[in-house]
Design a protein around this motif. Structure first.
Motif, PDB file in Angstrom:
ATOM      1  N   UNK A  25      36.598  19.979  26.466  1.00  0.00           N
ATOM      2  CA  UNK A  25      36.907  18.630  25.978  1.00  0.00           C
ATOM      3  C   UNK A  25      36.680  17.579  27.063  1.00  0.00           C
ATOM      4  N   UNK A  26      37.059  17.903  28.288  1.00  0.00           N
ATOM      5  CA  UNK A  26      36.853  16.953  29.395  1.00  0.00           C
ATOM      6  C   UNK A  26      35.366  16.720  29.607  1.00  0.00           C
ATOM      7  N   UNK A  27      34.587  17.778  29.604  1.00  0.00           N
ATOM      8  CA  UNK A  27      33.140  17.629  29.761  1.00  0.00           C
ATOM      9  C   UNK A  27      32.564  16.762  28.657  1.00  0.00           C
ATOM     10  N   UNK A  28      33.078  16.897  27.433  1.00  0.00           N
ATOM     11  CA  UNK A  28      32.604  16.076  26.319  1.00  0.00           C
ATOM     12  C   UNK A  28      33.008  14.616  26.501  1.00  0.00           C
ATOM     13  N   UNK A  29      34.236  14.378  26.947  1.00  0.00           N
ATOM     14  CA  UNK A  29      34.690  13.008  27.221  1.00  0.00           C
ATOM     15  C   UNK A  29      33.782  12.350  28.252  1.00  0.00           C
ATOM     16  N   UNK A  30      33.504  13.064  29.340  1.00  0.00           N
ATOM     17  CA  UNK A  30      32.659  12.511  30.398  1.00  0.00           C
ATOM     18  C   UNK A  30      31.240  12.259  29.896  1.00  0.00           C
ATOM     19  N   UNK A  31      30.706  13.199  29.153  1.00  0.00           N
ATOM     20  CA  UNK A  31      29.357  13.028  28.610  1.00  0.00           C
ATOM     21  C   UNK A  31      29.301  11.831  27.665  1.00  0.00           C
ATOM     22  N   UNK A  32      30.265  11.737  26.760  1.00  0.00           N
ATOM     23  CA  UNK A  32      30.290  10.617  25.814  1.00  0.00           C
ATOM     24  C   UNK A  32      30.461   9.280  26.534  1.00  0.00           C
ATOM     25  N   UNK A  33      31.308   9.261  27.539  1.00  0.00           N
ATOM     26  CA  UNK A  33      31.613   8.013  28.231  1.00  0.00           C
ATOM     27  C   UNK A  33      30.423   7.511  29.047  1.00  0.00           C
ATOM     28  N   UNK A  34      29.737   8.423  29.724  1.00  0.00           N
ATOM     29  CA  UNK A  34      28.684   8.010  30.645  1.00  0.00           C
ATOM     30  C   UNK A  34      27.266   8.179  30.096  1.00  0.00           C
ATOM     31  N   UNK A  35      27.111   8.589  28.843  1.00  0.00           N
ATOM     32  CA  UNK A  35      25.771   8.888  28.311  1.00  0.00           C
ATOM     33  C   UNK A  35      24.841   7.685  28.333  1.00  0.00           C
ATOM     34  N   UNK A  36      25.341   6.486  28.205  1.00  0.00           N
ATOM     35  CA  UNK A  36      24.495   5.293  28.216  1.00  0.00           C
ATOM     36  C   UNK A  36      24.700   4.443  29.462  1.00  0.00           C
ATOM     37  N   UNK A  37      25.191   5.054  30.517  1.00  0.00           N
ATOM     38  CA  UNK A  37      25.456   4.299  31.746  1.00  0.00           C
ATOM     39  C   UNK A  37      24.162   3.736  32.317  1.00  0.00           C
ATOM     40  N   UNK A  38      24.250   2.553  32.869  1.00  0.00           N
ATOM     41  CA  UNK A  38      23.087   1.915  33.479  1.00  0.00           C
ATOM     42  C   UNK A  38      22.962   2.280  34.958  1.00  0.00           C
ATOM     43  N   UNK A  39      23.795   3.191  35.413  1.00  0.00           N
ATOM     44  CA  UNK A  39      23.818   3.630  36.809  1.00  0.00           C
ATOM     45  C   UNK A  39      23.798   5.158  36.832  1.00  0.00           C
ATOM     46  N   UNK A  40      23.398   5.747  37.964  1.00  0.00           N
ATOM     47  CA  UNK A  40      23.365   7.216  38.034  1.00  0.00           C
ATOM     48  C   UNK A  40      24.769   7.814  38.019  1.00  0.00           C
ATOM     49  N   UNK A  41      24.888   8.955  37.364  1.00  0.00           N
ATOM     50  CA  UNK A  41      26.153   9.697  37.297  1.00  0.00           C
ATOM     51  C   UNK A  41      25.835  11.157  37.602  1.00  0.00           C
ATOM     52  N   UNK A  42      26.545  11.722  38.560  1.00  0.00           N
ATOM     53  CA  UNK A  42      26.391  13.135  38.894  1.00  0.00           C
ATOM     54  C   UNK A  42      27.756  13.805  38.813  1.00  0.00           C
ATOM     55  N   UNK A  43      27.773  15.089  38.464  1.00  0.00           N
ATOM     56  CA  UNK A  43      29.037  15.796  38.223  1.00  0.00           C
ATOM     57  C   UNK A  43      29.124  17.086  39.035  1.00  0.00           C
ATOM     58  N   UNK A  44      30.333  17.619  39.058  1.00  0.00           N
ATOM     59  CA  UNK A  44      30.653  18.901  39.705  1.00  0.00           C
ATOM     60  C   UNK A  44      30.469  18.888  41.217  1.00  0.00           C
ATOM     61  N   UNK A  45      30.775  17.771  41.850  1.00  0.00           N
ATOM     62  CA  UNK A  45      30.739  17.700  43.298  1.00  0.00           C
ATOM     63  C   UNK A  45      32.074  18.174  43.855  1.00  0.00           C
ATOM     64  N   UNK A  46      32.040  18.811  45.006  1.00  0.00           N
ATOM     65  CA  UNK A  46      33.256  19.322  45.640  1.00  0.00           C
ATOM     66  C   UNK A  46      33.947  18.209  46.427  1.00  0.00           C
ATOM     67  N   UNK A  47      34.580  17.308  45.681  1.00  0.00           N
ATOM     68  CA  UNK A  47      35.362  16.234  46.279  1.00  0.00           C
ATOM     69  C   UNK A  47      36.769  16.327  45.718  1.00  0.00           C
ATOM     70  N   UNK A  48      37.724  15.891  46.482  1.00  0.00           N
ATOM     71  CA  UNK A  48      39.094  15.865  45.993  1.00  0.00           C
ATOM     72  C   UNK A  48      39.853  17.141  46.221  1.00  0.00           C
ATOM     73  N   UNK A  49      40.557  17.611  45.211  1.00  0.00           N
ATOM     74  CA  UNK A  49      41.476  18.745  45.291  1.00  0.00           C
ATOM     75  C   UNK A  49      40.774  20.073  45.046  1.00  0.00           C
TER      76      UNK A  49
END
Length: 102
Positions: free
Chosen positions: A45-69
């Motif tokens: 569900x989270x992956x779907x939320x992110x995909x839906x939210x950023x699918x038409x972004x006018x800027x680059x979006x990359x996922x699954x980076x080892x940042x944070x916790x």
């Protein structure tokens, strides 16, 4: 951006809040961590939320980076110059150390 064990509806609320506050109007790129969700259905569900939210972004979006916790944990300094590419997915952060000749 990253979170740990936050349900998909909260991720959606946080993203919507940032959008309504105008944050994404000035963003030049988004780096998403791995959201560390143990429940496979909620992870989907989270992956779907992110995909839906950023699918038409006018800027680059990359996922699954080892940042944070996570391990390994790579810190991302605020205010540093960086270059983000999507093919290949890569984030290069300048060190912030300036060398000058005297």
């Amino acid at each position: 951006m990253e979170e740990v064990e936050e349900p998909s509806f909260k991720i959606n609320l946080m993203l919507t809040h940032l959008e309504q506050a105008g944050v994404f109007a000035t963003v030049e790129g988004v780096v998403l961590g791995n959201f560390q969700m143990e429940d496979p259905e909620e992870d989907r569900k989270i992956k779907q939320v992110l995909e839906d939210f950023f699918c038409n972004a006018s800027f680059p979006v990359v996922a699954n980076f080892y940042i944070g916790h996570c391990q390994p944990n790579y810190g991302v300094p605020l205010g540093a110059n960086a270059k983000l590419t999507t093919s290949p997915p890569q984030l290069v952060i300048e060190t912030g150390v300036v060398k000058s000749e005297i």
